[in-house]
Design an enzyme around this catalytic site. Structure first.
Site, PDB file in Angstrom:
ATOM      1  N   GLY A 130       0.823  -1.199   0.000  1.00  0.00           N
ATOM      2  CA  GLY A 130       0.000   0.000   0.000  1.00  0.00           C
ATOM      3  C   GLY A 130       0.859   1.252   0.000  1.00  0.00           C
ATOM      4  CB  CYS A 131       0.159   4.691  -1.109  1.00  0.00           C
ATOM      5  SG  CYS A 131      -1.505   4.947  -0.442  1.00  0.00           S
ATOM      6  CE1 TYR A 132      -1.304   8.326   4.330  1.00  0.00           C
ATOM      7  CE2 TYR A 132      -3.259   6.964   4.066  1.00  0.00           C
ATOM      8  CZ  TYR A 132      -2.679   8.208   4.198  1.00  0.00           C
ATOM      9  OH  TYR A 132      -3.464   9.334   4.196  1.00  0.00           O
ATOM     10  CB  SER A 133       2.128   0.007   4.157  1.00  0.00           C
ATOM     11  OG  SER A 133       1.393  -0.193   2.994  1.00  0.00           O
ATOM     12  CB  THR A 134       5.240   2.249   0.105  1.00  0.00           C
ATOM     13  OG1 THR A 134       4.697   1.101  -0.544  1.00  0.00           O
ATOM     14  CG2 THR A 134       6.554   2.607  -0.557  1.00  0.00           C
TER      15      THR A 134
END
Length: 335
Positions: free
Chosen positions: A147-151
């Site tokens: 995911g974007c936030y997790s990246t």
């Protein structure tokens, strides 16, 4: 040339996959799938684009193709019901949905509120964060894109969590509106977002499940929606388990990302901003305040590129033994 198909080609991440792959010297896009645009002309969505198929198709996972690589740019809950059929396809697959990011089916059910239909496949799918799992990605035929936030958050914390140096962390992350996807909702209407900043899903965001699996420390995660199209900045307030000075922390990050072409580590004089990242596949990590037991750092990415489509292409490059940076922008738009 590697023959590529993109499922969900009219969503934000699908559109970005098409745009980026147009510049990839080893790729030809032979199939574009969209259940909302079946039989419609591709030029209606991509005017002026060259070397694309003429029409959008319906995707049928049971139908054999001559593709070498398939991108699944679809919402969560779409992929896991069709996984058995997907595994019969003779091509490499990069899944941009959340369906195979987690190893734990109970964690998937907790955060996504649905039962996983192929839980036995979860642990066999590599997590597609190349800076950490490059070896596993290179050997895989199916990869789950993060995911974007997790990246942004995992790249920010991992050099310290890998060494057990974080006691706890608070992540205040802010994202542009494209992070919510293309489907319209009240919360993403112009008048709801413009000139406002809002917190949502505090300590309950779906991407927090990925943080739980890859960053083994206590984390409070607070995402915010800001009135811009794209970009993420994650402000990380870290309590250390051991005493470190600034030089210690900078050395840890510089060494860890020394061979990572899409991560840049900056020092005290650098201004942390999404302007560094938007339009590129690069994550910029800026180290700021370090006391004996506290670190403050910032990680910025483009949520649609390093947080989605660009990272998917980075994974594809590794899976096909191509240069990791091929076809991907490393410099931001800036304006």
């Amino acid at each position: 040339m590697i023959k590529v198909g993109i499922v969900g080609a009219t969503g934000y991440t699908g559109i970005e996959c098409v745009r980026l792959l147009q510049h990839h010297p080893q790729i030809t896009i032979t199939s574009l799938y969209s259940h909302q645009a079946v039989d419609k002309d591709v030029v209606d969505i991509f005017p002026g684009a060259k070397n694309l198929p003429p029409k959008f198709e319906a995707f049928d996972p049971k139908k054999k193709t001559d593709l070498d690589c398939l991108f699944l740019a679809v919402p969560h809950g779409t992929v896991h019901p069709m996984m058995s059929d997907l595994l019969t396809l003779e091509c490499k697959i990069i899944d941009l949905s959340a369906d195979f990011r987690l190893n734990d089916s109970s964690l998937f059910q907790k955060f996504y509120l649905e039962k996983h239909m192929n839980p036995e496949q979860l642990t066999g799918v590599p997590y597609g964060l190349p800076e950490i799992y490059k070896k596993e990605i290179k050997q895989a035929s199916f990869v789950a894109n993060p995911g974007c936030y997790s990246t942004a958050s995992i790249l920010a914390l991992y050099p310290l969590t890998k060494q057990g140096l974080i006691s706890n962390a608070v992540i205040d992350a802010k994202s542009g509106v494209t992070g919510a996807g293309k489907k319209a909702s009240e919360g993403t209407h112009y008048c709801e977002v413009n000139e406002h900043l809002s917190a949502y899903n505090t300590n309950a965001h779906r991407h927090q499940a990925e943080l739980k699996e890859h960053c083994h420390c206590d984390i409070v995660f607070s995402p915010h929606l800001v009135p811009m199209s794209r970009g993420i900045i994650a402000s990380c307030y870290i309590t250390l388990s051991n005493s470190l000075n600034y030089d210690d922390v900078q050395a840890i990050y510089t060494e860890f990302y020394n061979e990572a072409p899409f991560v840049e580590v900056h020092g005290l004089d650098h201004k942390a901003t999404t302007q560094d990242s938007v339009g590129s596949n690069t994550c910029h990590i800026t180290l700021k305040q370090v006391t004996e037991k506290t670190v403050i750092l910032f990680a910025s990415i483009d949520n649609l590129i390093k947080g989605a489509s660009g990272q998917a292409i980075q994974n594809m490059n590794l899976m096909f033994d191509l240069p990791e940076t091929m076809g991907l922008p490393q410099i931001a738009l800036r304006i």
